[in-house]
Scaffold this active site. Structure first.
Site, mmCIF file in Angstrom:
data_model
loop_
_atom_site.group_PDB
_atom_site.id
_atom_site.type_symbol
_atom_site.label_atom_id
_atom_site.label_comp_id
_atom_site.label_asym_id
_atom_site.label_seq_id
_atom_site.Cartn_x
_atom_site.Cartn_y
_atom_site.Cartn_z
ATOM 1 N N SER A 85 0.849 -0.019 -2.968
ATOM 2 C CA SER A 85 2.295 -0.002 -3.193
ATOM 3 C C SER A 85 2.555 -0.098 -4.693
ATOM 4 O O SER A 85 1.693 -0.566 -5.443
ATOM 5 C CB SER A 85 2.943 -1.203 -2.502
ATOM 6 O OG SER A 85 4.302 -1.291 -2.851
ATOM 7 N N TYR A 137 3.549 -10.595 -0.329
ATOM 8 C CA TYR A 137 3.313 -9.151 -0.105
ATOM 9 C C TYR A 137 2.616 -8.522 -1.316
ATOM 10 O O TYR A 137 1.648 -7.778 -1.178
ATOM 11 C CB TYR A 137 4.654 -8.471 0.182
ATOM 12 C CG TYR A 137 4.581 -6.974 0.383
ATOM 13 C CD1 TYR A 137 4.118 -6.431 1.584
ATOM 14 C CD2 TYR A 137 4.987 -6.090 -0.623
ATOM 15 C CE1 TYR A 137 4.064 -5.056 1.770
ATOM 16 C CE2 TYR A 137 4.942 -4.717 -0.439
ATOM 17 C CZ TYR A 137 4.476 -4.200 0.760
ATOM 18 O OH TYR A 137 4.423 -2.832 0.941
HETATM 19 N N1 LIG Z 1 8.528 1.918 2.781
HETATM 20 C C1 LIG Z 1 8.278 1.670 1.501
HETATM 21 O O1 LIG Z 1 9.170 1.653 0.650
HETATM 22 C C2 LIG Z 1 6.869 1.388 1.063
HETATM 23 C C3 LIG Z 1 6.650 1.258 -0.317
HETATM 24 C C4 LIG Z 1 5.365 1.017 -0.760
HETATM 25 C C5 LIG Z 1 4.329 0.906 0.145
HETATM 26 N N2 LIG Z 1 4.573 1.028 1.465
HETATM 27 C C6 LIG Z 1 3.430 0.900 2.363
HETATM 28 O O2 LIG Z 1 3.383 2.026 3.225
HETATM 29 C C7 LIG Z 1 2.836 1.643 4.487
HETATM 30 C C8 LIG Z 1 3.770 2.045 5.614
HETATM 31 O O3 LIG Z 1 5.034 1.451 5.370
HETATM 32 P P1 LIG Z 1 6.335 1.870 6.191
HETATM 33 O O4 LIG Z 1 7.470 1.622 5.306
HETATM 34 O O5 LIG Z 1 6.138 3.200 6.810
HETATM 35 O O6 LIG Z 1 6.313 0.730 7.336
HETATM 36 P P2 LIG Z 1 7.007 0.678 8.786
HETATM 37 O O7 LIG Z 1 7.227 -0.761 9.067
HETATM 38 O O8 LIG Z 1 8.149 1.621 8.854
HETATM 39 O O9 LIG Z 1 5.834 1.197 9.746
HETATM 40 C C9 LIG Z 1 4.638 0.489 9.840
HETATM 41 C C10 LIG Z 1 3.979 0.719 11.177
HETATM 42 O O10 LIG Z 1 2.791 -0.104 11.218
HETATM 43 C C11 LIG Z 1 2.718 -0.755 12.461
HETATM 44 N N3 LIG Z 1 1.981 -2.024 12.328
HETATM 45 C C12 LIG Z 1 2.425 -3.154 11.722
HETATM 46 N N4 LIG Z 1 1.502 -4.132 11.847
HETATM 47 C C13 LIG Z 1 0.450 -3.603 12.523
HETATM 48 C C14 LIG Z 1 -0.789 -4.119 12.965
HETATM 49 N N5 LIG Z 1 -1.133 -5.412 12.734
HETATM 50 N N6 LIG Z 1 -1.652 -3.312 13.633
HETATM 51 C C15 LIG Z 1 -1.307 -2.015 13.876
HETATM 52 N N7 LIG Z 1 -0.117 -1.473 13.500
HETATM 53 C C16 LIG Z 1 0.745 -2.255 12.835
HETATM 54 C C17 LIG Z 1 4.163 -0.978 12.878
HETATM 55 O O11 LIG Z 1 4.277 -1.164 14.274
HETATM 56 C C18 LIG Z 1 4.836 0.297 12.366
HETATM 57 O O12 LIG Z 1 4.859 1.318 13.342
HETATM 58 C C19 LIG Z 1 2.573 0.133 4.394
HETATM 59 O O13 LIG Z 1 1.235 -0.079 4.001
HETATM 60 C C20 LIG Z 1 3.507 -0.304 3.283
HETATM 61 O O14 LIG Z 1 3.058 -1.489 2.655
HETATM 62 C C21 LIG Z 1 5.815 1.254 1.952
#
Ligand SMILES: NC(=O)c1ccc[n+]([C@@H]2O[C@H](COP(=O)([O-])OP(=O)(O)OC[C@H]3O[C@@H](n4cnc5c(N)ncnc54)[C@H](O)[C@@H]3O)[C@@H](O)[C@H]2O)c1
Length: 253
Positions: free
Chosen positions: A140, A153
């Site tokens: 991230s 986080y």
């Molecule tokens: N959305 C953002 O702005 C952003 C920014 C930087 C990094 N990220 C990273 O991108 C990745 C995805 O983020 P997102 O925003 O799509 O998240 P999200 O919450 O929309 O989706 C995450 C998915 O992971 C699943 N999940 C959560 N815990 C789990 C577990 N223990 N085992 C299996 N599945 C699990 C959830 O059920 C969900 O479907 C993450 O690693 C997040 O840290 C997101």
């Protein structure tokens, strides 16, 4: 088709960036092993990739549990007999300052983001060693900057950056490349939870966050999926131990 005939594991496919990566990889011909902790969400994504013509297996499992992590690699071998690509995307978003975080908060966020990522990798690597491959870890912009009340986080995501480099060093001898991606603010279900936590409307949140990116807008899941596709594909054949920042310029000014 850049991933034709390759088998890719993707964790956390039930929403947001993970779903977008699954769809993007399906378009490029990969066989998919999809994981999510939420069955319904995982099934919806599986249905979507199958509509694109991809073969897919769904593993409903919590990656923070050793048995869950182990079951993902086992399902991949059973369904497709090989693992070429692993995208460690699932994450926990527990965000608190050191002052406010309890041990349970640290255990939750590190349990999924660090231990879960490591365990899914451990069991997949056993099978990837046979013919090499690529691992993409979702870090991230929070891996490289400070954000108020985000110590738990951000520490977990900072750890992913360093773990990625160590994995790349250990696995180079097996022709497995390991890289990470640092997205900026991407609108997903995680953003919806964050907006609620902050007590803002979507418009208030967007108007606050979008201008922090040089490009003046939020990112889209598919824009991160494109980066994951590049790092997972042979086009990135001389790239390992790197992090690709996909943040519209957020961390550079
Ligand atoms: N959305 C953002 O702005 C952003 C920014 C930087 C990094 N990220 C990273 O991108 C990745 C995805 O983020 P997102 O925003 O799509 O998240 P999200 O919450 O929309 O989706 C995450 C998915 O992971 C699943 N999940 C959560 N815990 C789990 C577990 N223990 N085992 C299996 N599945 C699990 C959830 O059920 C969900 O479907 C993450 O690693 C997040 O840290 C997101």
């Amino acid at each position: 088709m850049r991933l034709k005939g390759k088998t890719a594991i993707i964790t956390g496919v039930g929403a947001g960036i993970g779903e977008a990566i699954a769809l993007r990889f399906a378009e490029e011909g990969a066989h998919l092993v999809l994981n999510d902790i939420q069955e319904n969400a995982g099934e919806k994504t599986r249905d979507k990739v199958e509509k694109l013509g991809a073969k897919a297996a769904l593993v409903v499992a919590d990656i923070s549990q050793e048995s869950g992590a182990r079951s993902i690699a086992a399902a991949a071998m059973q369904a497709f007999g090989a693992i070429d690509i692993l995208v460690n995307n699932a994450a926990d978003f527990t965000s608190k300052s050191v002052e406010n975080a309890e041990p349970a908060d640290w255990q939750k966020v590190l349990g999924v983001n660090i231990i879960g990522t490591a365990m899914v990798s451990k069991f997949a690597i056993e099978h990837m060693k046979a013919r090499g491959g690529a691992i993409v870890n979702m870090a991230s912009m929070s891996s490289i900057i400070a954000q108020r009340d985000f110590a738990t986080y951000n520490a977990s995501k900072g750890g992913i950056l360093t773990m990625t480099k160590c994995m790349a060093l250990d696995l180079a001898q097996h022709k497995i490349r390991v890289n990470s991606i640092c997205p900026g603010c991407i609108f997903t279900s995680a953003s919806v939870r964050e907006i609620e936590r902050m007590g803002l409307t979507f418009e208030q949140w967007r108007d606050k966050v979008a201008p922090m990116h040089m490009l003046g807008r939020l990112g889209e899941p598919r824009e991160v999926a494109n980066a994951a596709l590049f790092l997972a594909s042979d086009e990135a054949s001389f790239i390992t131990a790197a992090h690709l920042v996909v943040d519209g310029g957020y961390t550079a000014w």
